[in-house]
Design a protein around this motif. Structure first.
Motif, PDB file in Angstrom:
ATOM      1  N   SER A  71      -0.515  -3.428   9.904  1.00  0.00           N
ATOM      2  CA  SER A  71      -0.969  -4.079   8.973  1.00  0.00           C
ATOM      3  C   SER A  71      -1.138  -3.081   7.774  1.00  0.00           C
ATOM      4  O   SER A  71      -0.798  -3.288   6.477  1.00  0.00           O
ATOM      5  CB  SER A  71      -2.289  -4.660   9.245  1.00  0.00           C
ATOM      6  OG  SER A  71      -2.790  -5.229   8.156  1.00  0.00           O
ATOM      7  N   PHE A  72      -1.412  -1.932   7.924  1.00  0.00           N
ATOM      8  CA  PHE A  72      -1.568  -0.773   6.959  1.00  0.00           C
ATOM      9  C   PHE A  72      -0.118  -0.434   6.343  1.00  0.00           C
ATOM     10  O   PHE A  72      -0.136  -0.272   5.080  1.00  0.00           O
ATOM     11  CB  PHE A  72      -2.272   0.658   7.651  1.00  0.00           C
ATOM     12  CG  PHE A  72      -2.355   1.670   6.573  1.00  0.00           C
ATOM     13  CD1 PHE A  72      -3.434   1.626   5.444  1.00  0.00           C
ATOM     14  CD2 PHE A  72      -1.423   2.745   6.795  1.00  0.00           C
ATOM     15  CE1 PHE A  72      -3.248   2.793   4.764  1.00  0.00           C
ATOM     16  CE2 PHE A  72      -1.791   3.829   5.985  1.00  0.00           C
ATOM     17  CZ  PHE A  72      -2.646   3.859   4.967  1.00  0.00           C
ATOM     18  N   CYS A  73       0.562  -0.373   7.466  1.00  0.00           N
ATOM     19  CA  CYS A  73       2.178   0.096   7.062  1.00  0.00           C
ATOM     20  C   CYS A  73       2.780  -1.028   6.017  1.00  0.00           C
ATOM     21  O   CYS A  73       3.308  -0.591   4.794  1.00  0.00           O
ATOM     22  CB  CYS A  73       2.986   0.350   7.988  1.00  0.00           C
ATOM     23  SG  CYS A  73       2.500   1.957   8.986  1.00  0.00           S
ATOM     24  N   SER A  74       2.371  -2.060   6.283  1.00  0.00           N
ATOM     25  CA  SER A  74       2.927  -3.305   5.493  1.00  0.00           C
ATOM     26  C   SER A  74       2.382  -3.385   4.301  1.00  0.00           C
ATOM     27  O   SER A  74       3.010  -3.475   3.284  1.00  0.00           O
ATOM     28  CB  SER A  74       2.454  -4.781   6.306  1.00  0.00           C
ATOM     29  OG  SER A  74       3.335  -4.776   7.478  1.00  0.00           O
ATOM     30  N   LYS A  75       1.157  -3.061   4.114  1.00  0.00           N
ATOM     31  CA  LYS A  75       0.422  -3.161   2.688  1.00  0.00           C
ATOM     32  C   LYS A  75       1.086  -1.982   1.910  1.00  0.00           C
ATOM     33  O   LYS A  75       1.100  -2.229   0.680  1.00  0.00           O
ATOM     34  CB  LYS A  75      -1.062  -2.915   2.917  1.00  0.00           C
ATOM     35  CG  LYS A  75      -1.809  -3.906   3.439  1.00  0.00           C
ATOM     36  CD  LYS A  75      -3.178  -3.494   3.773  1.00  0.00           C
ATOM     37  CE  LYS A  75      -4.104  -4.634   4.191  1.00  0.00           C
ATOM     38  NZ  LYS A  75      -5.587  -4.503   4.351  1.00  0.00           N
ATOM     39  N   VAL A  76       1.583  -0.767   2.569  1.00  0.00           N
ATOM     40  CA  VAL A  76       2.062   0.257   1.548  1.00  0.00           C
ATOM     41  C   VAL A  76       3.310  -0.088   1.128  1.00  0.00           C
ATOM     42  O   VAL A  76       3.780   0.057   0.177  1.00  0.00           O
ATOM     43  CB  VAL A  76       2.005   1.494   2.620  1.00  0.00           C
ATOM     44  CG1 VAL A  76       2.941   2.559   2.015  1.00  0.00           C
ATOM     45  CG2 VAL A  76       0.765   2.263   3.134  1.00  0.00           C
ATOM     46  N   LEU A  77       4.192  -0.829   2.243  1.00  0.00           N
ATOM     47  CA  LEU A  77       5.443  -0.868   1.804  1.00  0.00           C
ATOM     48  C   LEU A  77       5.526  -2.249   0.734  1.00  0.00           C
ATOM     49  O   LEU A  77       6.193  -1.993  -0.196  1.00  0.00           O
ATOM     50  CB  LEU A  77       6.292  -1.556   3.031  1.00  0.00           C
ATOM     51  CG  LEU A  77       6.575  -0.402   4.080  1.00  0.00           C
ATOM     52  CD1 LEU A  77       7.169  -1.081   5.219  1.00  0.00           C
ATOM     53  CD2 LEU A  77       7.668   0.526   3.539  1.00  0.00           C
ATOM     54  N   ILE A  78       4.656  -3.078   0.751  1.00  0.00           N
ATOM     55  CA  ILE A  78       4.452  -4.203   0.053  1.00  0.00           C
ATOM     56  C   ILE A  78       3.976  -3.701  -1.344  1.00  0.00           C
ATOM     57  O   ILE A  78       4.550  -4.053  -2.491  1.00  0.00           O
ATOM     58  CB  ILE A  78       3.687  -5.314   0.298  1.00  0.00           C
ATOM     59  CG1 ILE A  78       4.205  -6.136   1.551  1.00  0.00           C
ATOM     60  CG2 ILE A  78       3.200  -6.279  -1.012  1.00  0.00           C
ATOM     61  CD1 ILE A  78       3.257  -6.792   2.328  1.00  0.00           C
ATOM     62  N   HIS A  79       3.151  -2.528  -1.461  1.00  0.00           N
ATOM     63  CA  HIS A  79       2.680  -2.256  -2.574  1.00  0.00           C
ATOM     64  C   HIS A  79       3.649  -1.326  -3.543  1.00  0.00           C
ATOM     65  O   HIS A  79       3.873  -1.109  -4.738  1.00  0.00           O
ATOM     66  CB  HIS A  79       1.531  -1.120  -2.545  1.00  0.00           C
ATOM     67  CG  HIS A  79       1.059  -0.520  -3.601  1.00  0.00           C
ATOM     68  ND1 HIS A  79       0.216  -0.917  -4.637  1.00  0.00           N
ATOM     69  CD2 HIS A  79       1.248   1.181  -3.908  1.00  0.00           C
ATOM     70  CE1 HIS A  79       0.036  -0.186  -5.433  1.00  0.00           C
ATOM     71  NE2 HIS A  79       0.700   1.024  -4.990  1.00  0.00           N
ATOM     72  N   HIS A  80       4.726  -0.862  -2.700  1.00  0.00           N
ATOM     73  CA  HIS A  80       5.912  -0.144  -3.298  1.00  0.00           C
ATOM     74  C   HIS A  80       7.232  -1.125  -3.520  1.00  0.00           C
ATOM     75  O   HIS A  80       8.074  -0.570  -3.709  1.00  0.00           O
ATOM     76  CB  HIS A  80       6.199   0.954  -2.493  1.00  0.00           C
ATOM     77  CG  HIS A  80       5.038   2.171  -2.525  1.00  0.00           C
ATOM     78  ND1 HIS A  80       4.966   2.769  -3.768  1.00  0.00           N
ATOM     79  CD2 HIS A  80       3.915   2.195  -1.895  1.00  0.00           C
ATOM     80  CE1 HIS A  80       3.958   3.820  -3.423  1.00  0.00           C
ATOM     81  NE2 HIS A  80       3.273   3.561  -2.490  1.00  0.00           N
ATOM     82  N   GLY A  81       6.908  -2.399  -3.472  1.00  0.00           N
ATOM     83  CA  GLY A  81       8.048  -3.243  -3.579  1.00  0.00           C
ATOM     84  C   GLY A  81       9.015  -3.515  -2.697  1.00  0.00           C
ATOM     85  O   GLY A  81      10.095  -4.343  -3.048  1.00  0.00           O
ATOM     86  N   TYR A  82       8.634  -3.437  -1.253  1.00  0.00           N
ATOM     87  CA  TYR A  82       9.493  -3.846  -0.428  1.00  0.00           C
ATOM     88  C   TYR A  82       8.978  -4.935   0.152  1.00  0.00           C
ATOM     89  O   TYR A  82       8.024  -5.414   0.196  1.00  0.00           O
ATOM     90  CB  TYR A  82       9.350  -2.553   0.810  1.00  0.00           C
ATOM     91  CG  TYR A  82      10.003  -1.212   0.673  1.00  0.00           C
ATOM     92  CD1 TYR A  82      11.357  -0.980   0.797  1.00  0.00           C
ATOM     93  CD2 TYR A  82       9.247  -0.312   0.091  1.00  0.00           C
ATOM     94  CE1 TYR A  82      11.923   0.262   0.561  1.00  0.00           C
ATOM     95  CE2 TYR A  82       9.603   0.878  -0.443  1.00  0.00           C
ATOM     96  CZ  TYR A  82      11.177   1.224  -0.280  1.00  0.00           C
ATOM     97  OH  TYR A  82      11.601   2.232  -0.548  1.00  0.00           O
ATOM     98  N   THR A  83       9.862  -5.814   0.969  1.00  0.00           N
ATOM     99  CA  THR A  83       9.416  -7.026   1.462  1.00  0.00           C
ATOM    100  C   THR A  83       9.516  -6.806   2.888  1.00  0.00           C
ATOM    101  O   THR A  83      10.036  -6.043   3.645  1.00  0.00           O
ATOM    102  CB  THR A  83      10.943  -8.043   1.492  1.00  0.00           C
ATOM    103  OG1 THR A  83      11.035  -8.146  -0.013  1.00  0.00           O
ATOM    104  CG2 THR A  83      10.564  -9.266   1.973  1.00  0.00           C
TER     105      THR A  83
END
Length: 88
Positions: A71-83
């Protein structure tokens, strides 16, 4: 358990349980044993609760459970524009 037990569990050719990166068992500074369920959250020191990870991945995971870490990794990726999509 022993180092031999860990190696047998991973067929002497382990990959990081978190990233999939190859692990060089001869470079003992590059890998860690990670508690799948952290001891701080009720996990034990049994072989079945341990996995081999790269040092960097284990340091990033800290005492998070696998679900918390993902969940944490997903938040980081989404914050940086990744899907982010479910990998199943």
């Amino acid at each position: 358990f022993t180092v031999s037990d860990i190696l047998d569990m991973h067929n002497n050719n382990p990959n990081c349980a978190l990233t999939g990166d190859k692990i060089d068992l001869n470079d003992t500074r590059s890998w860690h044993l990670d508690h799948i369920i952290p001891v701080s959250k009720g996990g034990d020191d049994s072989l079945l609760n341990c996995q081999i990870t790269t040092r960097a991945a284990n340091m990033a995971k800290g005492d998070m459970s696998m679900d918390e870490f993902i969940s944490f990794c997903s938040k980081v990726l989404i914050h940086h524009g990744y899907t982010v999509t479910n990998g199943t």
